[in-house]
Design an enzyme around this catalytic site. Structure first.
Site, short mmCIF file in Angstrom:
data_model
loop_
_atom_site.label_atom_id
_atom_site.label_comp_id
_atom_site.label_asym_id
_atom_site.label_seq_id
_atom_site.Cartn_x
_atom_site.Cartn_y
_atom_site.Cartn_z
N ASP A 1 36.66 -16.38 103.30
CA ASP A 1 37.49 -17.51 103.75
C ASP A 1 38.23 -17.20 105.05
OD1 ASP A 1 36.73 -18.78 101.34
OD2 ASP A 1 38.40 -17.84 100.28
N GLU B 1 32.55 -31.03 100.51
CA GLU B 1 32.78 -30.25 99.30
C GLU B 1 34.18 -29.66 99.28
OE1 GLU B 1 31.84 -28.84 95.57
OE2 GLU B 1 30.50 -30.00 96.84
#
Length: 611
Positions: free
Chosen positions: A48, A222
């Site tokens: 991330d 998403e």
């Protein structure tokens, strides 16, 4: 006390790095084989990515997948930084779940933004009281922390994740987040509160593409939004269509839409079923950060962050970007004649990092055959010595200094003694021969069995380097300094970056007036020099830069040593750059000076170096 991993974990780590070492050593023995630089961190799993450009560096904020995870087991966030996009400094973990008294688990994807002289980190976690996901905000005075919970509760909490934060040119900041929906709020100027209520952005197929096979999720969106603006156009880059995810993007004329789906940024690739984007511009290039499962043992729950350089198409669209093992190109050489942190690494085998008693991090758990690669080190005319800050609770070992590979030529060997403790630090030095020009530097560690020693920092010395600026730290008053053009230079003990004094210039009548030094006899034609200046205004926000005036064969030219950077009176700003300096004919004068892009505001400088 030094805490070691359990033996099974330690053995697993050693097997992983041994596999990596074998691959790279084989490559190092074959001339012309490119050495991989992706993933950019190899000693832990990272995920991330959230990049932030600040003061001439890219700071990268990531999550940390725990070894052997079979779920998104993440307990802390990590910080890294780079000035050249290939050598990354490990700044450790300045924020974790325990930093938030109201959170219980799941240190998942977040992002940092700078404002008001502070840094704000928006992160999702599980709220202990409800078991649902909430987004907290932490604040720090430095991009590397330490960060602290800013409000003692979630900023927003509706069970959704993946915050991204964006500051528009009109001063309005926005926080976006979501999975399965996409939300935003308008943040107040304090960055720790917001106006109004969370607003849901309509997920239309025109705005976010069409998904097939899932009636509950008709669009491709998403999770993991990354919102920014470029040339007046707003971009929302996001993880699309789980699982496995690819990266798509949409654009809009405003920060809240209406959005139009534009296509794929990165196709489904790698061995991780998730992906997460981060996009920044830095030193004239555009960079796309993502994660995959490329390291040994990697996968959907043990991911690794990587980066690619790209160029926008003429119409502002983003080209399709493919994962590579080569990664982004190096944009500036490393100066070995200034102190370099041992935890600044392009590639490694076997090592780990830990907090150092002298501050920052150190490289530890070093065993025989482990190594660190530092890419693109410019030794100039040649180095003659090497010094490392080391500690060992055993009998120490040796640091081999090799060029361009683990089996490359040895230019020095430094003996590391036992010091009586893992944090009992001494300097170890040795002679160096044969290190000139630009090379990849390999610090290869040798010795007996078990853990050998720790390394905190290293630095070369010799004819090829050293600070060309006399009294660069201002500790000797104005000695060695003059003023380019008009102005009054004085020693200032009231406002300092380091030590007991800085230099202040006032009474300037033109933008090019500023502190200066004659460096005519100190320059080498065709060599790259790294410049560092810490600057602070006496009022206003002037754009400050370092410049070199070269006179050769009667013609004067000007070389920009650092990009112009806005400074203010609230704190010190780092100016840095690496520039090739060359001239034709005979050099008769060379003046280093610090100026402003316009105006005559007074300013101060400290810790100035040209190396």
């Amino acid at each position: 006390m030094r805490v070691f991993p359990t033996l099974p974990e330690r053995a697993r780590i050693r097997r992983v790095v041994a596999w990596v070492a074998a691959v790279l050593c084989a490559a190092a023995l074959v001339p012309g084989v490119a050495r991989a630089d992706n993933p950019i961190v190899q000693h832990i799993y990272t995920a991330d990515p959230a990049p932030l450009v600040h003061n001439g560096r890219v700071y990268l904020y990531t999550g940390h997948d725990e070894d052997g995870s079979t779920w998104f087991t993440m307990k802390e966030w990590r910080v890294w930084s780079s000035a050249d996009m290939v050598n990354w400094t490990d700044h450790g973990s300045p924020l974790n779940i325990a930093s938030f008294s109201w959170a219980s688990a799941d240190a998942w994807a977040g992002q940092v933004i700078a404002r008001n002289g502070k840094f704000y980190w928006y992160v999702p976690m599980t709220v202990r009281a409800t078991g649902a996901k909430g987004i907290g905000v932490a604040v720090a005075d430095s991009p590397t922390g330490p960060f602290r919970d800013a409000i003692g509760r979630p900023l927003v909490s509706n069970g959704e994740i993946d915050p991204t934060v964006f500051l528009d040119s009109d001063g309005q900041a926005y926080l976006y987040w979501g999975n399965p929906n996409l939300w935003y709020v308008k943040l107040n100027p304090d960055m720790i509160s917001y106006s109004g209520s969370p607003t849901k952005i309509p997920l239309t197929t025109a705005g976010f593409g069409t998904r097939t096979g899932d009636a509950n999720r008709p669009t491709l969106f998403e999770e993991g939004p990354w919102v920014y603006k470029r040339n007046g156009l707003y971009y929302n880059v996001f993880a699309a269509k789980c699982c496995s995810e690819f990266i798509g993007y949409s654009t809009a004329p405003g920060p809240t839409g209406p959005w139009t789906y534009r296509g794929t940024v990165m196709p489904t690739q790698g061995s991780s079923f998730t992906n997460h984007p981060g996009v920044v511009d830095f030193n004239g290039g555009s960079y796309f950060f993502y994660h995959n499962g490329a390291l040994p043992g990697g996968g959907g729950f043990t991911r690794s962050v990587a980066v690619e350089r790209f160029s926008y198409n003429a119409d502002g669209s983003i080209p399709t970007i493919t994962m590579t093992s080569a990664g982004a190109p190096q944009i500036a050489a490393v100066n070995p004649y200034t102190r370099q942190e041992a935890e600044t690494i392009a590639w490694e085998s076997g090592i780990e990092t830990e907090a150092a008693s002298e501050g920052g991090m150190d490289v530890g758990w070093i065993e025989n055959g482990d190594y660190i690669k530092v890419k693109g080190v410019d030794f100039g005319a040649g180095a003659s010595s090497f010094t490392a800050r080391v500690a060992s609770a055993t009998s120490g070992g040796t640091i081999e200094l090799r060029l361009d590979g683990t089996a490359g030529p040895v230019v020095g060997r430094c003996a590391v003694p036992g010091t009586g403790g893992w944090q009992t630090w001494v300097n170890a030095s040795c002679a160096v021969t044969g290190a000139a020009g630009t090379h990849d530097l390999y610090l290869r560690f040798t010795g007996g069995s078990g853990n050998l020693f720790n390394v905190n920092w290293w630095q070369f010395g010799g004819a090829g380097g050293g600070n060309l600026i006399a009294n660069g730290d201002g500790e000797s008053g104005t000695s060695g300094w003059g003023v380019m053009g008009a102005g009054t230079l004085s020693s200032n003990s009231a406002v300092v970056h380091g030590g007991a004094a800085s230099l202040s210039v006032s009474g300037r009548t033109a933008s090019w007036n500023g502190p200066s030094q004659d460096v005519t006899s100190k320059l080498t034609n065709g060599r790259s020099y790294t410049t560092t200046v810490w600057a602070r205004s006496q009022g206003g926000t002037p754009t400050v830069r370092a410049t070199l005036a070269l006179t050769a064969n009667g013609t004067t030219s000007y070389v920009s040593l650092t990009p112009g950077t806005a400074v203010n009176a609230d704190g010190w700003t780092k100016l840095t750059g690496t520039t090739a300096v060359s001239w034709s004919g005979t050099l008769s004068a060379a003046t280093f000076y610090v100026e402003t892009a316009s105006g005559t505001d007074g300013f101060s400088v400290d810790d100035v170096s040209l190396q």
